[in-house]
Scaffold this active site. Structure first.
Site, mmCIF file in Angstrom:
data_model
loop_
_atom_site.group_PDB
_atom_site.id
_atom_site.type_symbol
_atom_site.label_atom_id
_atom_site.label_comp_id
_atom_site.label_asym_id
_atom_site.label_seq_id
_atom_site.Cartn_x
_atom_site.Cartn_y
_atom_site.Cartn_z
ATOM 1 C CD GLU A 181 -3.057 -0.988 2.214
ATOM 2 O OE1 GLU A 181 -2.815 -0.302 3.218
ATOM 3 O OE2 GLU A 181 -4.130 -1.602 2.059
ATOM 4 C CD GLU A 330 -3.930 -6.193 2.998
ATOM 5 O OE1 GLU A 330 -4.661 -5.429 3.651
ATOM 6 O OE2 GLU A 330 -2.702 -6.087 2.982
#
Ligand code: GAL
Length: 634
Positions: A181, A330
């Site tokens: 991320e 995720e």
């Protein structure tokens, strides 16, 4: 929402029943033969470094029982992989990958670069990123590194190389996730100097830069590259946009630094990806995706419940980064720990989210995480097993998804999403609106969703793509708020209309040029002639105002543009009702036929009633032609 979800379930059921006859049993072969992976994978983030090795087998056995075929490992484990500079310990990771393989579980390896070890940040404090106020980040959280720092890049390349050399040809390693991320920028002097170099490469001369940014305004004129500051949020719009473009290029080169060394040491069958964050706009995801094999994102609802339009649009956005199937790297096993209220998804909702993802073109759905670390910042996050290592109530639902994925895998193999409608999306436009909202309620993603939601209800599938992408396959292309319109994009859109496509521009479109300067024509700038009309004036609205016309009636809220039809072939589709006097009775939407094509401009942010009002004949035709099922054609 209920209606959309029901339609979705109906479609999934139809798909599954239709393919039942084709199903063949999936069997993972022994370690000596080439392992076979299912077409759609259920996975979980697993952190073997946080647990005694004696526990691993119990966890992997439970995973296998849940139908999990993939673990994502390693993305925060740098201090375990390299406990002191140049001393690498990857044996434990080898054992973890091998233990997983014995349970039919493949591994995706994360490079551990979001979390440099304490010895590293102590020895090389210059690798810590700097906040805008000049403070340095400290050790103890994650993402405390400086993405532009050469020393950090050298160290990240070395660790990535070690892991790639060790596992690049391991048949149980499916692929790579670089870092985790990308998000945090650094405002240190060295990064600023790189930004100034970047500007020099882009603009060539200061005269050119000064002209493009209109720096005569407020005496901003630059006489030397070193005088140019970093600005974020409030500043010269040309400078703001340039900084974001620099940030995007810097994330790309940060990633490429690791990617090249992985590529050089791995089997081409192993993919290279990173996990992105849906609508997050910290950098241009089209730029960063260019070097990757696969787009992946982290799909979190946070507070509240699944909204199929909002979440579906984020899936479609991610699919658009590589214009092919993607992964959900995720997703939440019930609840998160970072929302204002961390409510759990209802029973059955995790399963709905999993199939929702597959329906939109995901090939993998992976939960974060298997089990919470006993200490650390995320103790309260949802997980699949509890602190005692036994299943939590959600386990059975995950197991059901695992069983269903295994059954559906053979039929879903090789399929992809095909859409006849596209929504155009650009980071430049979102940033430009975000920096100068003009109405504090204005949200550029909300604007996209206001078009996506009604369109999704009448079309099988939507693509979300950049305005320079090829458009020939689409019957309808909608650009909700294409605020910044480059010449290249304008040409692409004009060509699409001239070749018979239908383009719908939404409010605030084509106001800015490629440097975030105002176009010298009124909106829609270079498309005024094609439209045979233009925006005379825009108005931020205090209160909603009525709109009526061929599409039925609704209300404009937040934003209204007064349009004028100049060409005799340009028709008025909608007009404003009584409001501020300026808008009363004036056009709110206009359209013009161009050969077999059509261009339409909608100047108001219409509410849901206005957006989904009685469709025109072309929409009805489109609706009839749409396949009512969600099956992804081969
Ligand atoms: C993600 C992150 C994971 C974990 C998760 C919690 O953004 O990549 O490492 O922190 O959030 O929801």
């Amino acid at each position: 929402m209920y209606k959309i979800r029901r339609q979705f379930w109906l479609s999934v059921t139809v798909c599954i029943v239709a393919i039942a006859g084709l199903m063949i049993p999936f069997a993972l072969q022994s370690e000596t033969t080439t392992p076979v992976r299912p077409a759609i994978l259920l996975g979980t983030a697993w952190y073997p470094e946080q647990w005694p090795e004696s526990r691993w087998d119990a966890d992997l056995t439970l995973m296998q029982q849940a139908g999990i075929h993939m673990v994502r490992v390693g993305e925060f484990a740098w201090s375990r992989m390299e406990p002191s500079e140049g001393h690498y310990d990857l044996d434990w990771l080898d054992r973890a990958i091998s233990a997983a393989s014995k349970h039919g579980i493949f591994t995706v390896l994360g490079t551990p670069t979001p979390t440099p070890p304490a010895w590293l940040t102590q020895k090389y404090p210059e690798v810590l990123r700097m906040y805008e106020d000049g403070r340095r980040a400290e050790h103890g959280n994650r993402q405390h590194f400086n993405f532009a720092n050469p020393k950090y890049r050298e160290l990240t390349r070395k660790i990535a190389e070690q892991i790639a050399k060790r596992f690049g040809h391991n048949a149980y390693v499916l692929g790579w996730q670089i870092d985790n991320e990308y998000a945090e920028e650094s405002y240190d002097p060295q990064t600023k100097a790189q930004f100034q170099q970047w500007l020099k490469a882009r603009y060539g001369t200061l005269d050119n830069l000064n002209a493009r940014w209109t720096t005569a305004y407020w005496s901003q004129t630059y006489f030397d590259w070193s005088q140019i500051p970093i600005q974020t949020g409030y500043g010269n719009p040309g400078l703001l946009l340039s900084w974001k473009r620099f940030v995007s290029d810097t994330w790309r080169s940060y990633q490429k630094n690791q990617l090249d060394v992985i590529r050089a040491n791995s089997d081409p069958k192993q993919f290279i990806a990173t996990n992105m964050m849906g609508w997050f706009d910290g950098y241009d995801h089209y730029t960063v995706s260019q070097d990757l094999d696969l787009a992946a994102w982290d799909d979190y609802v946070g507070k509240g419940h699944l909204d199929p339009a909002v979440n579906g649009a984020a899936h479609d956005l991610t699919r658009g980064f590589k214009r092919k199937n993607f992964w959900v790297m995720e997703t939440q096993p019930g609840s998160v720990n970072w929302a204002p209220i961390n409510n759990s998804l209802d029973k059955g909702e995790v399963r709905a989210m999993a199939w929702h993802a597959i329906g939109h073109g995901a090939d993998t759905v992976s939960y974060w995480q298997w089990r919470s670390a006993l200490n650390g910042q995320e103790q309260y996050h949802g997980a699949i097993v509890g602190t005692d290592g036994t299943p939590v109530p959600l386990f059975a639902e995950v197991q059901q998804i695992g069983t269903e994925f295994a059954k559906a895998s053979p039929a879903v193999a090789g399929t992809s999403v095909r859409s006849e409608v596209a929504i155009l999306h650009s980071y430049d436009s979102r940033w430009a609106i975000q920096w100068q909202k003009h109405n504090r309620e204005y949200d550029a993603v909300g604007e996209i969703i206001s078009y996506y939601r009604p369109l999704r209800a009448v079309s099988q599938s939507l693509d979300i793509i950049p305005p320079t992408a090829p458009l020939d396959q689409y019957k309808l292309v909608v650009a909700p708020g294409l605020n910044v319109l480059s010449n290249e994009a304008a040409k692409n859109l004009a060509q699409y209309v001239r070749q018979g496509g239908h383009l719908v521009l939404g409010q605030r479109s084509a106001m800015k040029d490629d440097d975030n300067g105002l176009q010298t024509e009124r909106q829609p700038g270079p498309l005024v002639e094609l439209l045979g009309g233009r925006v005379e004036q825009y108005y931020a609205l205090l209160d909603p105002i009525p709109v009526q016309g061929q599409f039925g009636s609704g209300q404009a809220r937040l934003w209204a543009e007064l349009l004028i039809a100049k060409d005799s072939n340009t028709e008025v589709l909608e007009t404003y009702g009584k409001s501020n006097g300026w808008l009363d009775g004036q056009p709110a939407a206009i359209t013009r036929q161009v050969g077999k094509g059509r261009i339409t401009y909608i100047g108001a942010w219409l509410d849901e009633a206005g957006m989904s009002a009685e469709p025109s004949s072309s929409w009805s035709t489109f609706q009839r032609q749409s396949n009512p099922f969600h099956c992804r054609p081969k």
